[in-house]
Design a protein around this motif. Structure first.
Motif, PDB file in Angstrom:
ATOM      1  N   VAL A 180     -13.579   4.309   0.711  1.00 24.32           N
ATOM      2  CA  VAL A 180     -12.164   4.659   0.891  1.00 24.32           C
ATOM      3  C   VAL A 180     -11.500   3.525   1.654  1.00 24.32           C
ATOM      4  CG1 VAL A 180     -10.514   6.240   1.961  1.00 24.32           C
ATOM      5  CG2 VAL A 180     -12.609   7.152   0.967  1.00 24.32           C
ATOM      6  N   ILE A 181     -10.307   3.143   1.229  1.00 23.82           N
ATOM      7  CA  ILE A 181      -9.486   2.257   2.043  1.00 23.82           C
ATOM      8  C   ILE A 181      -8.190   2.986   2.386  1.00 23.82           C
ATOM      9  CG2 ILE A 181     -10.471   0.146   1.084  1.00 23.82           C
ATOM     10  CD1 ILE A 181      -7.876  -0.184  -0.547  1.00 23.82           C
ATOM     11  N   LYS A 182      -7.605   2.635   3.532  1.00 25.87           N
ATOM     12  CA  LYS A 182      -6.401   3.361   3.981  1.00 25.87           C
ATOM     13  C   LYS A 182      -5.298   2.394   4.399  1.00 25.87           C
ATOM     14  CE  LYS A 182      -4.366   6.418   7.261  1.00 25.87           C
ATOM     15  NZ  LYS A 182      -3.281   5.392   7.344  1.00 25.87           N
ATOM     16  N   PRO A 183      -4.640   1.766   3.429  1.00 23.28           N
ATOM     17  CA  PRO A 183      -3.497   0.916   3.785  1.00 23.28           C
ATOM     18  C   PRO A 183      -2.243   1.750   3.973  1.00 23.28           C
ATOM     19  CG  PRO A 183      -3.828   0.887   1.424  1.00 23.28           C
ATOM     20  CD  PRO A 183      -4.925   1.756   1.996  1.00 23.28           C
ATOM     21  N   ASN A 184      -1.318   1.254   4.825  1.00 22.33           N
ATOM     22  CA  ASN A 184       0.016   1.819   4.763  1.00 22.33           C
ATOM     23  C   ASN A 184       0.776   1.086   3.655  1.00 22.33           C
ATOM     24  OD1 ASN A 184       1.237  -0.580   5.839  1.00 22.33           O
ATOM     25  ND2 ASN A 184       0.857   0.142   7.919  1.00 22.33           N
ATOM     26  N   VAL A 185       1.987   1.512   3.384  1.00 18.80           N
ATOM     27  CA  VAL A 185       2.681   0.981   2.211  1.00 18.80           C
ATOM     28  C   VAL A 185       2.988  -0.507   2.367  1.00 18.80           C
ATOM     29  CG1 VAL A 185       4.987   1.647   3.025  1.00 18.80           C
ATOM     30  CG2 VAL A 185       4.528   1.489   0.558  1.00 18.80           C
ATOM     31  N   HIS A 186       3.238  -0.970   3.600  1.00 18.12           N
ATOM     32  CA  HIS A 186       3.506  -2.387   3.806  1.00 18.12           C
ATOM     33  C   HIS A 186       2.239  -3.218   3.628  1.00 18.12           C
ATOM     34  CE1 HIS A 186       7.614  -1.670   5.086  1.00 18.12           C
ATOM     35  NE2 HIS A 186       7.168  -0.681   5.838  1.00 18.12           N
ATOM     36  N   GLU A 187       1.115  -2.706   4.113  1.00 10.51           N
ATOM     37  CA  GLU A 187      -0.154  -3.408   3.916  1.00 10.51           C
ATOM     38  C   GLU A 187      -0.534  -3.456   2.444  1.00 10.51           C
ATOM     39  OE1 GLU A 187      -1.992  -2.088   8.279  1.00 10.51           O
ATOM     40  OE2 GLU A 187      -2.422  -0.919   6.463  1.00 10.51           O
ATOM     41  N   ALA A 214     -12.301  -1.240  -4.451  1.00 13.50           N
ATOM     42  CA  ALA A 214     -12.127  -0.066  -3.594  1.00 13.50           C
ATOM     43  C   ALA A 214     -12.507   1.196  -4.353  1.00 13.50           C
ATOM     44  CB  ALA A 214     -10.689   0.034  -3.109  1.00 13.50           C
ATOM     45  N   GLY A 215     -13.068   2.172  -3.631  1.00 11.59           N
ATOM     46  CA  GLY A 215     -13.355   3.462  -4.238  1.00 11.59           C
ATOM     47  C   GLY A 215     -12.073   4.260  -4.359  1.00 11.59           C
ATOM     48  N   ALA A 216     -11.748   5.046  -3.338  1.00  9.04           N
ATOM     49  CA  ALA A 216     -10.480   5.762  -3.280  1.00  9.04           C
ATOM     50  C   ALA A 216      -9.491   4.985  -2.418  1.00  9.04           C
ATOM     51  CB  ALA A 216     -10.683   7.162  -2.710  1.00  9.04           C
ATOM     52  N   VAL A 217      -8.196   5.203  -2.675  1.00 13.86           N
ATOM     53  CA  VAL A 217      -7.136   4.581  -1.882  1.00 13.86           C
ATOM     54  C   VAL A 217      -6.281   5.693  -1.297  1.00 13.86           C
ATOM     55  CG1 VAL A 217      -5.154   3.035  -1.864  1.00 13.86           C
ATOM     56  CG2 VAL A 217      -7.106   2.532  -3.346  1.00 13.86           C
ATOM     57  N   LEU A 218      -6.251   5.779   0.034  1.00 13.00           N
ATOM     58  CA  LEU A 218      -5.399   6.725   0.749  1.00 13.00           C
ATOM     59  C   LEU A 218      -4.268   5.922   1.359  1.00 13.00           C
ATOM     60  CD1 LEU A 218      -4.882   9.587   1.962  1.00 13.00           C
ATOM     61  CD2 LEU A 218      -6.323   8.880   3.892  1.00 13.00           C
ATOM     62  N   ALA A 219      -3.071   6.042   0.801  1.00 11.97           N
ATOM     63  CA  ALA A 219      -1.942   5.208   1.215  1.00 11.97           C
ATOM     64  C   ALA A 219      -0.937   6.034   2.004  1.00 11.97           C
ATOM     65  CB  ALA A 219      -1.263   4.588  -0.001  1.00 11.97           C
ATOM     66  N   SER A 220      -0.582   5.550   3.190  1.00  8.85           N
ATOM     67  CA  SER A 220       0.449   6.187   4.012  1.00  8.85           C
ATOM     68  C   SER A 220       1.807   5.654   3.598  1.00  8.85           C
ATOM     69  CB  SER A 220       0.210   5.893   5.497  1.00  8.85           C
ATOM     70  OG  SER A 220      -1.019   6.425   5.918  1.00  8.85           O
ATOM     71  N   LEU A 221       2.744   6.560   3.308  1.00  9.20           N
ATOM     72  CA  LEU A 221       4.063   6.171   2.824  1.00  9.20           C
ATOM     73  C   LEU A 221       5.164   6.477   3.827  1.00  9.20           C
ATOM     74  CD1 LEU A 221       3.761   7.529  -0.846  1.00  9.20           C
ATOM     75  CD2 LEU A 221       2.942   5.364   0.104  1.00  9.20           C
ATOM     76  N   GLY A 222       4.815   6.625   5.110  1.00 14.08           N
ATOM     77  CA  GLY A 222       5.827   6.898   6.114  1.00 14.08           C
ATOM     78  C   GLY A 222       6.502   8.231   5.882  1.00 14.08           C
ATOM     79  N   ALA A 223       7.829   8.226   5.841  1.00 14.20           N
ATOM     80  CA  ALA A 223       8.580   9.463   5.669  1.00 14.20           C
ATOM     81  C   ALA A 223       8.346  10.110   4.320  1.00 14.20           C
ATOM     82  CB  ALA A 223      10.070   9.184   5.859  1.00 14.20           C
ATOM     83  N   ASP A 224       7.772   9.375   3.370  1.00 13.71           N
ATOM     84  CA  ASP A 224       7.526   9.906   2.020  1.00 13.71           C
ATOM     85  C   ASP A 224       6.163  10.561   1.868  1.00 13.71           C
ATOM     86  OD1 ASP A 224      10.040   9.046   0.831  1.00 13.71           O
ATOM     87  OD2 ASP A 224       9.268   7.018   1.084  1.00 13.71           O
ATOM     88  N   GLY A 225       5.420  10.733   2.962  1.00 18.65           N
ATOM     89  CA  GLY A 225       4.140  11.425   2.877  1.00 18.65           C
ATOM     90  C   GLY A 225       2.981  10.480   2.628  1.00 18.65           C
ATOM     91  N   GLN A 226       2.052  10.905   1.790  1.00 18.27           N
ATOM     92  CA  GLN A 226       0.863  10.118   1.518  1.00 18.27           C
ATOM     93  C   GLN A 226       0.497  10.234   0.040  1.00 18.27           C
ATOM     94  OE1 GLN A 226      -2.406  10.183   4.277  1.00 18.27           O
ATOM     95  NE2 GLN A 226      -1.185  11.161   5.856  1.00 18.27           N
ATOM     96  N   LEU A 227      -0.243   9.229  -0.408  1.00 16.02           N
ATOM     97  CA  LEU A 227      -0.704   9.183  -1.794  1.00 16.02           C
ATOM     98  C   LEU A 227      -2.199   8.945  -1.798  1.00 16.02           C
ATOM     99  CD1 LEU A 227       0.018   8.812  -4.944  1.00 16.02           C
ATOM    100  CD2 LEU A 227      -0.185   6.366  -4.420  1.00 16.02           C
ATOM    101  N   LEU A 228      -2.913   9.659  -2.657  1.00 18.05           N
ATOM    102  CA  LEU A 228      -4.345   9.449  -2.825  1.00 18.05           C
ATOM    103  C   LEU A 228      -4.638   9.143  -4.287  1.00 18.05           C
ATOM    104  CD1 LEU A 228      -7.326   9.585  -1.865  1.00 18.05           C
ATOM    105  CD2 LEU A 228      -7.265  12.038  -2.433  1.00 18.05           C
TER     106      LEU A 228
END
Length: 321
Positions: A180-187, A214-228
């Motif tokens: 799993v990798i966990k970038p935020n949207v800017h990264e 990468a296996g799974a991608v967990l992306a933080s989108l700030g005010a827009d929630g998250q995407l997996l």
């Protein structure tokens, strides 16, 4: 058991202030000192949930000793690698509207033998962790490929890897296949080298990183929630949680990763747990981590139907690293 690795930990002192003005005397309305560093925060959130966790850390000097003491008081086991330099101290200034100003120290430079010992300590750890979370920036003295080697060694030890870093260190580790990798949207934008303006842009970028290893991608989108984007390629999104008072967003992304791993680290249930933990963290002072009593799981909605043309509240530009 969840083991975390933080190559550049810190002591984090947070001051709550009415407003930030240059050149004046600022009187804090509150202050606190917390153990800091992305992996450290993940361990703190895991411990707050009542789950066993060990933090592997390079520690030096009086700040390092205090950091270990604070973690122990929060129920985190510490495996320390002694270093010659002193553990860094960071300062955060938190305003009532949620604006946060951070001053992060560069941290000590690790010698080659200290770097090698840190890697070996992870490989030979006898706790049989279900997950190893490798988090944060690399200190001076560690090459971008350091995380790549750590991923390989951890896989050899039979553990799954969650990687939360950015820039060259993230790209160098992808061929070694972190689970799993966990970038935020800017990264994420920086990793693919282009701006991201819509949810579809984020999905495309996440799939590019999966194609790189990468296996799974967990992306933080700030005010827009998250995407997996799951290891199987399935897409899940979260609608933003209801607006809440933001006291501090320090460590909110780390709490989110902890929530994801606590719930198993795969699928929509883990994504819902990630958002619930992140949303709870921003309502707490400093870098305090949420307990189960702070969570509001009923406010979280996971869906597979968010439209790909949905514009991001804050489009992500490519940042220099």
């Amino acid at each position: 058991m969840i083991l975390t690795v933080t190559p550049n930990p810190s002591l984090d002192r947070t001051y709550e202030i009415p407003s930030l003005g240059r050149g004046g005397v600022l009187r804090a309305t509150g202050d606190r000192v917390d153990p800091g560093g992305k992996g450290v925060n993940v361990s703190r959130a895991v411990a707050a949930a009542g789950i066993r966790t060990t933090a592997v850390l390079p520690l030096g000097g009086a700040p390092g000793a205090l950091l270990a003491e604070l973690l122990g008081a929060q129920g985190v086991d510490v495996t320390a690698v002694s270093i010659a330099g002193q553990t860094r101290s960071n300062i955060s200034l938190a305003e009532p509207d949620g604006t946060l100003t951070k001053i992060n120290a560069p941290g000590p430079e690790l010698a080659p033998e200290e770097s090698a010992l840190l890697l070996e300590t992870v490989r030979t750890h006898d706790g049989s962790p279900a997950w190893i979370a490798c988090c944060g920036s690399l200190p001076r003295g560690l090459r971008p490929e350091w995380y790549a080697e750590l991923v390989t060694r951890a896989h050899e030890a039979g553990a799954r890897i969650a990687l939360d870093t950015s820039g060259p260190a993230l790209l160098a580790a992808l061929p070694n296949r972190p689970d799993v990798i966990k970038p935020n949207v800017h990264e994420l934008a920086t990793a693919v080298g282009r701006p991201l303006a819509t949810l579809g842009d984020v999905v495309d970028a996440a799939r590019e990183l999966r194609a790189l290893g990468a296996g799974a991608v967990l992306a933080s989108l700030g005010a827009d929630g998250q995407l997996l984007i799951s290891a199987e390629g399935d897409r899940y999104g979260t609608a933003p949680a209801p607006a809440a008072e933001i006291r501090s967003n320090v460590g909110a992304g780390d709490a989110s990763l902890a929530g994801f791993l606590i719930a198993g680290g795969a699928g929509p249930e883990s994504l819902a747990s990630a958002l619930a933990h992140g949303a709870a963290a921003v309502r707490l002072p400093g870098s305090a981590m949420p307990t189960p009593a702070d969570l509001r799981p009923d406010a979280v909605r996971v869906t597979r139907d968010l439209p790909l043309d949905l514009p991001l509240t804050e489009p992500a530009a490519v940042r220099s690293v």
